[in-house]
Design an enzyme around this catalytic site. Sequence first.
Site, mmCIF file in Angstrom:
data_model
loop_
_atom_site.group_PDB
_atom_site.id
_atom_site.type_symbol
_atom_site.label_atom_id
_atom_site.label_comp_id
_atom_site.label_asym_id
_atom_site.label_seq_id
_atom_site.Cartn_x
_atom_site.Cartn_y
_atom_site.Cartn_z
ATOM 1 N N THR A 64 41.387 34.837 49.010
ATOM 2 C CA THR A 64 42.046 36.179 48.419
ATOM 3 C C THR A 64 43.517 35.642 48.085
ATOM 4 O O THR A 64 43.979 36.202 46.894
ATOM 5 C CB THR A 64 42.058 37.050 49.482
ATOM 6 O OG1 THR A 64 40.885 37.546 50.096
ATOM 7 C CG2 THR A 64 42.771 38.376 48.906
ATOM 8 N N TYR A 97 31.101 44.031 44.812
ATOM 9 C CA TYR A 97 30.916 45.488 43.749
ATOM 10 C C TYR A 97 29.735 46.268 44.175
ATOM 11 O O TYR A 97 29.678 47.283 44.466
ATOM 12 C CB TYR A 97 30.894 44.641 42.455
ATOM 13 C CG TYR A 97 31.071 46.012 41.447
ATOM 14 C CD1 TYR A 97 32.150 46.809 41.181
ATOM 15 C CD2 TYR A 97 29.749 46.469 40.875
ATOM 16 C CE1 TYR A 97 32.338 47.889 40.213
ATOM 17 C CE2 TYR A 97 29.532 47.368 39.852
ATOM 18 C CZ TYR A 97 31.130 48.071 39.739
ATOM 19 O OH TYR A 97 30.735 49.259 38.748
ATOM 20 N N TYR A 103 32.284 34.329 54.457
ATOM 21 C CA TYR A 103 33.777 35.050 54.701
ATOM 22 C C TYR A 103 33.480 36.501 54.509
ATOM 23 O O TYR A 103 32.772 37.125 53.684
ATOM 24 C CB TYR A 103 34.459 34.595 53.213
ATOM 25 C CG TYR A 103 35.651 35.192 53.049
ATOM 26 C CD1 TYR A 103 36.349 36.043 54.040
ATOM 27 C CD2 TYR A 103 36.441 34.775 51.675
ATOM 28 C CE1 TYR A 103 37.709 36.312 53.712
ATOM 29 C CE2 TYR A 103 37.758 35.446 51.509
ATOM 30 C CZ TYR A 103 38.483 36.193 52.356
ATOM 31 O OH TYR A 103 39.810 36.620 52.293
ATOM 32 N N LYS A 127 34.625 33.009 58.533
ATOM 33 C CA LYS A 127 35.809 33.603 58.466
ATOM 34 C C LYS A 127 35.987 34.995 58.779
ATOM 35 O O LYS A 127 35.419 35.597 57.789
ATOM 36 C CB LYS A 127 36.672 32.957 57.384
ATOM 37 C CG LYS A 127 37.920 33.438 57.265
ATOM 38 C CD LYS A 127 38.489 33.947 55.861
ATOM 39 C CE LYS A 127 39.830 34.279 56.043
ATOM 40 N NZ LYS A 127 40.379 35.160 54.308
#
Length: 313
Positions: free
Chosen positions: A58, A121, A147, A175
């Site tokens: 990110t 999305y 993730y 993560k």
Amino acid sequence: MTTHAPPPGEDDPLGLHGVVPPTVTAFRDDETLDAATTAEHARFVVDRGVHGVFPLGTNGEFPLLTGAERREAVEAVVDEVGGEVPVIAGVGAPSTRETVAHAEHAESTGADGVVVVTPFYYPLDREGAVAHYERVAAAVDLPVYVYHIPSKTGNELSLDALSEIAAIENVAGLKDSSKDVPWLGQAVDAHPELTFLAGSDSLLAPGLDLGCSGVVSAVANAFPELVVDLYEAYDEGDRERARRLQSVVYDVRTALKRGPYMAGVKTALGLRGFDAGPLRSPLRLMDGDQREALADDLEALGVVEATDLHSDE
């Protein structure tokens, strides 16, 4: 490898542990990719003691990059610090096809592992999530780290889905940036074979308490020494010092969040004399007043010196 900190999972060939910053992607003033400075930021954190790097998370602004830019950024980071610490490259995309292509490229560069954010999305059911990770893991001979960041992707993994994903060959860890402590605690308990990385600066020491072997810390992008000190204190068994340093991290995190989304890290890096350029639009850096307030806060917290605050002027 570790003393008092939780060990990595047995299914993790990299043995990921400690501090693994989600390194920044640097841009020039016109917002074109600056691959050399992107690599220099990886060098910046590695030279200050981190245990691995995670480009194109990110903080690496990966959704705002083209495919070619993503490939160039990963190549630059692997060339700079590969072989010194594990490089786990972010390869996630909305489609499985694109994710596989990114993963195959990362493997070709010499990256040590890939980090695969859940597709985003479109809503994703359990069968779709499991099939996505099956295809990515089958495409590469690298450890795959899931993730989990449902606040950004809109897709949360159930514990049942995670159990199916954990059984996939090459899946080595997860993560977690959900900030859902009960979910993370149950996931760690159910899957001791996996490596878990705490993905929020609000849960570094608490994440270690839950059984995470490492932390993916945005604060460590700007202040790696602080987070490395926290981890090392914990691993040495000095829980009280680790708690005090977590308290400092809370305050630094609050200061970094005072401006636009994600503006704090690159602004703080600039205050330390490391110019990573702007965020890519529509993201933006702090304005002058916000930057000055951040400088005051960071100086008061003792993480920057007064002399640092003018080093990039």
